[in-house]
Design a protein around this motif. Structure first.
Motif, mmCIF file in Angstrom:
data_model
loop_
_atom_site.group_PDB
_atom_site.id
_atom_site.type_symbol
_atom_site.label_atom_id
_atom_site.label_comp_id
_atom_site.label_asym_id
_atom_site.label_seq_id
_atom_site.Cartn_x
_atom_site.Cartn_y
_atom_site.Cartn_z
ATOM 1 N N UNK A 70 0.735 -1.074 0.043
ATOM 2 C CA UNK A 70 -0.043 0.110 -0.033
ATOM 3 C C UNK A 70 0.903 1.352 -0.080
ATOM 4 N N UNK A 71 2.099 1.211 -0.192
ATOM 5 C CA UNK A 71 3.370 2.076 -0.170
ATOM 6 C C UNK A 71 2.772 3.350 -1.316
ATOM 7 N N UNK A 72 2.618 2.907 -2.672
ATOM 8 C CA UNK A 72 2.382 3.753 -3.485
ATOM 9 C C UNK A 72 0.969 4.464 -3.375
ATOM 10 N N UNK A 73 0.105 3.557 -2.878
ATOM 11 C CA UNK A 73 -1.344 4.066 -2.674
ATOM 12 C C UNK A 73 -1.162 5.355 -1.551
ATOM 13 N N UNK A 119 1.299 7.019 -0.863
ATOM 14 C CA UNK A 119 1.985 8.300 -1.489
ATOM 15 C C UNK A 119 1.209 9.071 -2.066
ATOM 16 N N UNK A 120 0.315 8.459 -2.921
ATOM 17 C CA UNK A 120 -0.596 9.284 -4.007
ATOM 18 C C UNK A 120 -1.584 9.871 -3.219
ATOM 19 N N UNK A 121 -2.069 9.390 -1.935
ATOM 20 C CA UNK A 121 -2.987 10.016 -1.280
ATOM 21 C C UNK A 121 -2.510 11.275 -0.570
ATOM 22 N N UNK A 122 -1.190 11.227 -0.091
ATOM 23 C CA UNK A 122 -0.543 12.285 0.564
ATOM 24 C C UNK A 122 -0.190 13.338 -0.573
ATOM 25 N N UNK A 123 0.330 12.984 -1.712
ATOM 26 C CA UNK A 123 0.188 14.036 -2.661
ATOM 27 C C UNK A 123 -1.051 14.903 -2.851
ATOM 28 N N UNK A 124 -2.039 14.034 -3.064
ATOM 29 C CA UNK A 124 -3.374 14.952 -3.265
ATOM 30 C C UNK A 124 -3.781 15.623 -1.920
ATOM 31 N N UNK A 125 -3.546 15.154 -0.718
ATOM 32 C CA UNK A 125 -3.777 15.853 0.629
ATOM 33 C C UNK A 125 -3.108 17.141 0.618
ATOM 34 N N UNK A 126 -1.634 17.067 -0.027
ATOM 35 C CA UNK A 126 -0.992 18.240 -0.057
ATOM 36 C C UNK A 126 -1.316 19.383 -0.812
ATOM 37 N N UNK A 127 -2.331 18.977 -1.792
ATOM 38 C CA UNK A 127 -2.896 20.038 -2.813
ATOM 39 C C UNK A 127 -4.036 21.090 -1.961
ATOM 40 N N UNK A 133 5.140 18.567 -3.794
ATOM 41 C CA UNK A 133 6.078 17.522 -3.539
ATOM 42 C C UNK A 133 6.903 17.563 -2.203
ATOM 43 N N UNK A 134 7.175 18.922 -1.706
ATOM 44 C CA UNK A 134 7.707 19.222 -0.590
ATOM 45 C C UNK A 134 6.666 18.749 0.553
ATOM 46 N N UNK A 135 5.538 19.368 0.500
ATOM 47 C CA UNK A 135 4.386 18.840 1.735
ATOM 48 C C UNK A 135 4.209 17.349 1.833
ATOM 49 N N UNK A 136 4.242 16.806 0.672
ATOM 50 C CA UNK A 136 3.795 15.248 0.654
ATOM 51 C C UNK A 136 4.818 14.302 0.918
ATOM 52 N N UNK A 137 6.359 14.891 1.031
ATOM 53 C CA UNK A 137 7.452 13.976 1.337
ATOM 54 C C UNK A 137 7.735 13.312 -0.015
ATOM 55 N N UNK A 138 7.237 13.927 -1.199
ATOM 56 C CA UNK A 138 7.670 13.106 -2.413
ATOM 57 C C UNK A 138 8.530 14.018 -3.428
ATOM 58 N N UNK A 139 8.693 13.480 -4.506
ATOM 59 C CA UNK A 139 9.510 14.226 -5.326
ATOM 60 C C UNK A 139 8.636 14.773 -6.750
ATOM 61 N N UNK A 140 8.759 15.852 -7.298
ATOM 62 C CA UNK A 140 8.111 16.283 -8.490
ATOM 63 C C UNK A 140 7.837 15.493 -9.441
ATOM 64 N N UNK A 141 8.430 14.300 -9.672
ATOM 65 C CA UNK A 141 8.505 13.149 -10.744
ATOM 66 C C UNK A 141 7.348 12.556 -10.031
ATOM 67 N N UNK A 142 7.192 12.187 -8.879
ATOM 68 C CA UNK A 142 5.858 11.621 -8.254
ATOM 69 C C UNK A 142 4.482 12.337 -8.569
ATOM 70 N N UNK A 143 4.790 13.496 -8.286
ATOM 71 C CA UNK A 143 3.716 14.232 -8.570
ATOM 72 C C UNK A 143 3.077 14.430 -9.923
#
Length: 452
Positions: free
Chosen positions: A370-373, A375-383, A403-413
């Motif tokens: 569920x790691x990717x799921x 991560x994707x939730x964190x990206x949306x919740x950071x919008x 990306x900074x707010x979700x702890x991910x990269x711009x590539x992930x976004x």
């Protein structure tokens, strides 16, 4: 996956049969030899394996099977029926008292998960409309009472305790009166366990049984211990006369020896299975559904029940309307991800879908953890809410902030935005009829990678 090792070996054996137009007696014998080895490697009781294979072979070499148009499928049907019979034919329900409260006595060795299972069972039966009371009768194991109280608090189920200085027999007896006074129609007694079967343990359990006369004595065993679980079940049944078994840690059992042996050896049904660490990870045991899953035939009924329990149907209908109009935004996308997450790990869901076992084996990047799921939730919740509802606003600087707010990269976004746009494009194709047109012409557009 539950019984993954056994399931793969059995499906390989039957795959060889399917490749043959007609079956000979030698073909069946060779397949049964592989089935026998698969079951023994899965730690199934030797006598059980011997009887099981003998029954299948006798039925499979009959004239009707050998001359049928689909002999391999007929053999698999026979195996499915015999597997179901081996595990108990039909689901075995809890026996309720005609005059409440119904008393369920949980027994088993230390370490099998008895205390947590007592709570899980209480939570499950509470959803069925019961008013359970958990009873702390394990006065020997340090923190056992506290553990049950913590579980009860999480499930909002009362726990009856008299501390660790009172005898378990007196606690069990007093709990029945307490239940009657407080309108609890179900009493679940968590008894003490030992590291091994001994006379002192059994005598105490017999004394509790004599005092409270439970409708059900359920033995909790760790499925991952294989033949040890079967031996423990036999010992408890001979001493106490159990009414059923709860198999814990079945989600981690890739072999299946305990589940396939206990019913045949003890003649007692498996009533519930523990399929994870969460307090709602318990479900009734259905022999026919489990047999289908072992043979890669799916388990649609369990999937439907899981969906009914996990998915908010009103939200699902609203999402469907938006998808039909191609109006889905990231708010809706987040709802969709959460609905999928509620169903559980994707690989387990795929096991319930007929025919998906083979497809799953060819997909190397299923998000089991569920790691990717997440991560994707964190990206949306950071919008921001505005960005979720208007994805076209997502420019370079906004993506960096997200990306900074979700702890991910711009590539992930960017990857998530691409998946979102591809899903919208696919839905538009379905709406316009272009998808069906391409399929009729023999083509099939590439499907987007799932964001979970």
């Amino acid at each position: 996956m539950i019984f993954e090792g056994l399931s793969d070996k059995l499906q390989d054996a039957f795959g060889k049969l399917k490749s043959k137009g007609r079956l000979t007696e030698a073909d069946v014998k060779n397949a049964m030899r592989e089935v026998k080895m698969a079951l023994l490697e899965a730690d199934v009781n030797y006598k059980v394996v011997k009887d099981f294979v003998k029954k299948i072979q006798e039925r499979s070499v009959g004239e009707d099977v050998m001359k049928s148009l689909t002999p391999a499928q007929t053999v698999i049907k026979i195996v499915n029926e015999e597997l179901t019979s081996l595990m108990g034919d039909v689901q075995s329900n809890i026996t309720y008292a005609s005059q409440p409260p119904t008393v369920i006595m949980m027994v088993g060795l230390q370490g099998a998960g008895k205390t947590t299972t007592s709570g899980k069972l209480g939570g499950y039966l509470k959803k069925q409309g019961k008013s359970p009371l958990l009873v702390a009768c394990d006065v020997y194991r340090p923190a056992a009472i506290k553990q049950l109280q913590v579980v009860g608090e999480k499930l909002d189920i009362p726990v009856f305790s008299m501390g660790d200085s009172e005898s378990p027999v007196n606690i069990a007896k007093a709990s029945i009166e307490h239940a009657k006074k407080n309108s609890n129609d179900l009493v679940i007694i968590d008894t003490a366990g030992r590291l091994h079967v001994d006379e002192i343990l059994m005598q105490e359990l017999k004394d509790i049984r004599s005092e409270v006369r439970p409708q059900e004595i359920l033995l909790v065993v760790d499925s991952m211990t294989g033949q040890d679980a079967v031996n423990v079940s036999e010992s408890f049944n001979e001493a106490l006369g159990i009414d059923g078994v709860v198999l814990t840690k079945l989600d981690g059992d890739t072999r299946g020896g305990a589940a396939l042996s206990i019913r045949a050896v003890t003649k007692k049904p498996i009533k519930f299975i523990g399929i994870g660490e969460k307090l709602d990870n318990i479900e009734p045991f259905y022999p026919d559904r489990m047999a289908s899953r072992i043979l890669g035939m799916g388990d649609v009924l369990s999937l439907i029940e899981k969906a009914q329990d996990s998915i908010d149907m009103e939200k699902a209908k609203e999402l469907e309307k938006k998808m039909r109009k191609n109006e889905m935004d990231f708010e809706d996308f987040l709802t969709q991800l959460e609905q999928v997450q509620n169903l559980g790990p994707l690989d387990k869901i795929m096991d319930m879908v007929p025919g998906m076992g083979d497809i799953k084996s060819k997909i190397g990047d299923i998000d089991k953890s569920g790691k990717e799921l997440n991560r994707n939730k964190a990206i949306i919740q950071s919008m921001t809410l505005q960005e979720r509802r208007n994805p076209q606003l997502l420019n370079g600087s906004r993506k960096k902030r997200i990306a900074k707010g979700s702890g991910t990269s711009v590539q992930d976004v960017n990857k998530l935005i691409k998946q979102f746009n591809e899903m919208k494009k696919m839905m538009k194709m379905f709406q316009s009829g272009n998808m069906m047109g391409k399929m009729k012409k023999g083509g099939f557009p590439k499907l987007p990678k799932l964001p979970f």
